[in-house]
Design a protein around this motif. Structure first.
Motif, PDB file in Angstrom:
ATOM      1  N   ALA A  32       4.843  -8.522   9.747  1.00  0.00           N
ATOM      2  CA  ALA A  32       4.254  -9.726  10.339  1.00  0.00           C
ATOM      3  C   ALA A  32       5.006 -10.993   9.943  1.00  0.00           C
ATOM      4  O   ALA A  32       5.004 -11.977  10.681  1.00  0.00           O
ATOM      5  CB  ALA A  32       2.782  -9.837   9.928  1.00  0.00           C
ATOM      6  N   HIS A  33       5.669 -10.987   8.795  1.00  0.00           N
ATOM      7  CA  HIS A  33       6.331 -12.207   8.316  1.00  0.00           C
ATOM      8  C   HIS A  33       7.848 -12.082   8.279  1.00  0.00           C
ATOM      9  O   HIS A  33       8.522 -12.921   7.671  1.00  0.00           O
ATOM     10  CB  HIS A  33       5.798 -12.589   6.922  1.00  0.00           C
ATOM     11  N   THR A  61      -7.717  -3.666   3.746  1.00  0.00           N
ATOM     12  CA  THR A  61      -7.459  -5.087   3.494  1.00  0.00           C
ATOM     13  C   THR A  61      -7.314  -5.254   1.983  1.00  0.00           C
ATOM     14  O   THR A  61      -7.740  -4.374   1.217  1.00  0.00           O
ATOM     15  CB  THR A  61      -8.635  -5.964   3.968  1.00  0.00           C
ATOM     16  N   LEU A  96      -0.749  -1.754   4.248  1.00  0.00           N
ATOM     17  CA  LEU A  96      -0.959  -3.205   4.187  1.00  0.00           C
ATOM     18  C   LEU A  96       0.346  -3.917   3.817  1.00  0.00           C
ATOM     19  O   LEU A  96       0.707  -4.946   4.414  1.00  0.00           O
ATOM     20  CB  LEU A  96      -2.049  -3.491   3.150  1.00  0.00           C
ATOM     21  N   LEU A  97       1.072  -3.380   2.858  1.00  0.00           N
ATOM     22  CA  LEU A  97       2.351  -3.992   2.458  1.00  0.00           C
ATOM     23  C   LEU A  97       3.339  -3.982   3.613  1.00  0.00           C
ATOM     24  O   LEU A  97       3.980  -4.993   3.908  1.00  0.00           O
ATOM     25  CB  LEU A  97       2.970  -3.210   1.294  1.00  0.00           C
ATOM     26  N   ALA A 133       4.415 -12.622   2.342  1.00  0.00           N
ATOM     27  CA  ALA A 133       3.897 -13.577   3.333  1.00  0.00           C
ATOM     28  C   ALA A 133       4.808 -14.788   3.471  1.00  0.00           C
ATOM     29  O   ALA A 133       4.695 -15.536   4.434  1.00  0.00           O
ATOM     30  CB  ALA A 133       2.485 -14.016   2.949  1.00  0.00           C
ATOM     31  N   LEU A 145       2.026  -9.019  -1.992  1.00  0.00           N
ATOM     32  CA  LEU A 145       1.624  -9.440  -0.644  1.00  0.00           C
ATOM     33  C   LEU A 145       1.908 -10.930  -0.433  1.00  0.00           C
ATOM     34  O   LEU A 145       2.388 -11.340   0.628  1.00  0.00           O
ATOM     35  CB  LEU A 145       0.123  -9.167  -0.424  1.00  0.00           C
ATOM     36  N   HIS A 156       3.765 -17.585  -4.091  1.00  0.00           N
ATOM     37  CA  HIS A 156       3.839 -18.366  -2.840  1.00  0.00           C
ATOM     38  C   HIS A 156       5.010 -19.337  -2.855  1.00  0.00           C
ATOM     39  O   HIS A 156       5.344 -19.916  -1.836  1.00  0.00           O
ATOM     40  CB  HIS A 156       2.541 -19.144  -2.616  1.00  0.00           C
ATOM     41  N   ASP A 197       2.758  -3.671   6.857  1.00  0.00           N
ATOM     42  CA  ASP A 197       2.304  -4.539   7.961  1.00  0.00           C
ATOM     43  C   ASP A 197       2.567  -6.002   7.621  1.00  0.00           C
ATOM     44  O   ASP A 197       2.977  -6.783   8.481  1.00  0.00           O
ATOM     45  CB  ASP A 197       0.797  -4.355   8.212  1.00  0.00           C
ATOM     46  N   THR A 198       2.305  -6.376   6.363  1.00  0.00           N
ATOM     47  CA  THR A 198       2.515  -7.776   5.956  1.00  0.00           C
ATOM     48  C   THR A 198       4.001  -8.120   6.056  1.00  0.00           C
ATOM     49  O   THR A 198       4.370  -9.202   6.529  1.00  0.00           O
ATOM     50  CB  THR A 198       1.996  -8.000   4.515  1.00  0.00           C
TER      51      THR A 198
END
Ligand code: NDP
Ligand code: MG
Length: 390
Positions: free
Chosen positions: A138-139, A366, A131-132, A112, A108, A88, A134-135
């Motif tokens: 999205a970011h 998810t 999922l990867l 993000a 992920l 993060h 899409d993430t």
């Protein structure tokens, strides 16, 4: 200065990444380095690169890491959660080179925060490609392939529209047992499976090359990364490992990517993208090489290639089951509980078992569901292994 983090810094890909970064240290601010068992390497690199934090996946090694970092400004942390927390921390570029499904959650988390993710950890695409992607979308994050075949495809596609692509051919060296009589494979030893004819890689991926589970993963990775139909993906045995992939276009042209078997090429491409900077890799002397050979893979020798097709046809979370079963079977082979050829049987039986057991494969993709499916598939694969041993 570009801020970078390296997940799986102590491994083969991680060390090659550090090799490139150490050649121009003034250009990079290193934020996080992570490892697992190799505390000495982790601490040495974290101090040399003046990282903010070094994290080991193994909580029992936190004191060792603290001791190794004494006298430096590098923070120490341990555990899977600490690795995700490190992901993060804001950076421009992240190398995702943890081995196995353990790379998914940090990948992920890195996406993000909208950075560029250089993705070596193919398991995360196989388990949770949708999922990867899409993430990342999205970011506003970017994923760049590091697996040599996918980097090669990516490079062959520069400036080309995807609707002009007819097929993607990824090459395979054939691994350690390419020329063995099939009947001898059953008794292949760990040492024999752990030596690769062309590439110097971590032990797990080297064994996966011998069984072609690596190529099976890469076929799925190709589908996820480039969004093509499984029927458009071909595997070609190419013993020299110099053509890494070819893209076939609607007009019949094939664009091949040719380069030395040195992961620093694909890592460097992802590090400098979209620029092409000088890289310390061998320049091929094609006249001295003389010949490139090709042959079709024999699926009876490498059943993993057939299983990959079944997994893609099944869809849903079948990729997560496949990866977990493959990792568990590989552990079984390394521990001496399985014969080399039994790994593919375990993966097939685990997929059948999970299909029969109900809806896990159809759960929404998810992180929690992928991890839950991974956990159940490992248990199912372990039960198959215990049954075989018993
Ligand atoms: P290695 O086994 O050499 O390194 C794996 C790295 O992950 C090490 O830093 C290791 O730490 C760390 N690690 C191990 N287990 C865990 C865990 N549970 N949680 C967090 N970290 C962990 O692997 P490679 O470098 O060969 O491969 C890394 C990834 O890149 C894999 O997904 C592989 O498939 C992919 N890849 C590798 C290629 C290659 O040429 N090597 C080519 C293409 C893809 P430690 O060593 O300290 O225990
Ligand atoms: Mg590869």
């Amino acid at each position: 200065m570009r801020k970078v983090s390296i997940f799986g810094a102590t491994g083969s890909i991680g060390q090659n990444t550090i090799d490139l970064i150490k050649r121009a240290p003034q250009e990079y601010e290193v934020v996080a380095l992570t490892g697992a068992s190799n505390i000495k390497q982790l601490a040495t690199d974290a101090v040399a690169l003046k990282a903010q934090i070094a994290v080991t996946a193994d909580e029992t090694l936190l004191d060792d890491l603290r001791t190794a970092l004494q006298g430096s400004d590098v923070q120490a942390a341990a555990g899977a959660t600490a690795i995700v927390e490190a992901a993060h921390r804001p950076v421009d570029w992240v190398m995702s080179a943890i081995v196995g499904a353990a790379g998914l959650a940090p990948g992920l988390a890195a996406l993000a925060q909208g950075c560029t993710l250089a993705l070596a950890n193919k398991e995360s695409l196989v388990c949770a490609g949708g999922l990867l992607l899409d993430t990342a979308r999205a970011h506003g994050a970017k994923i760049l392939p590091v697996d040599s075949e996918h980097s090669a495809v990516f490079q062959a596609l520069v400036g080309e529209p995807m609707d002009a692509v007819e097929r993607i051919i990824i090459t395979a060296s054939g691994g350690a047992f390419r020329d063995w009589p099939i009947e001898d494979l059953e008794n292949a030893t760990l040492a024999q499976a752990s030596s690769h004819p062309n590439w110097d890689m971590g032990q797990r991926i080297t064994i996966d090359s011998a069984s072609m589970f690596n190529k099976a993963m890469e076929v799925i990775e190709t589908r996820e990364f480039f969004g093509v139909d499984p029927a458009q993906i071909e595997v070609l045995i190419h013993p020299q490992s110099m053509i890494h992939a070819l893209v076939g276009f609607n007009d019949g042209a094939l664009m091949a990517h040719v380069g030395p078997a040195d992961m620093r090429h694909a890592i460097g491409y992802a590090l400098h993208h979209p620029a092409r900077r000088h890289l310390p890799v061998e320049r091929l002397d094609l006249a001295a090489i003389g010949n490139f050979e090709f042959r079709a893979p024999d699926v009876s020798r490498w059943p993993a290639l057939r299983i990959a097709r079944e997994v893609m046809a099944r869809g849903g979370l079948a990729g997560a089951v496949f990866n977990a079963a493959k990792e568990t079977a590989l552990d079984g082979f390394i521990a001496g509980h399985l014969k080399f050829t039994q790994m593919a049987d375990v993966v097939s039986q685990c997929l059948e078992h999970m299909e029969a057991a109900g809806s896990h494969i159809d759960a929404t993709m998810t992180l929690d569901n992928v991890l839950q499916t991974d956990h159940l598939a490992r248990k199912a694969a372990q039960a198959v292994i215990t049954g075989k041993a018993g």
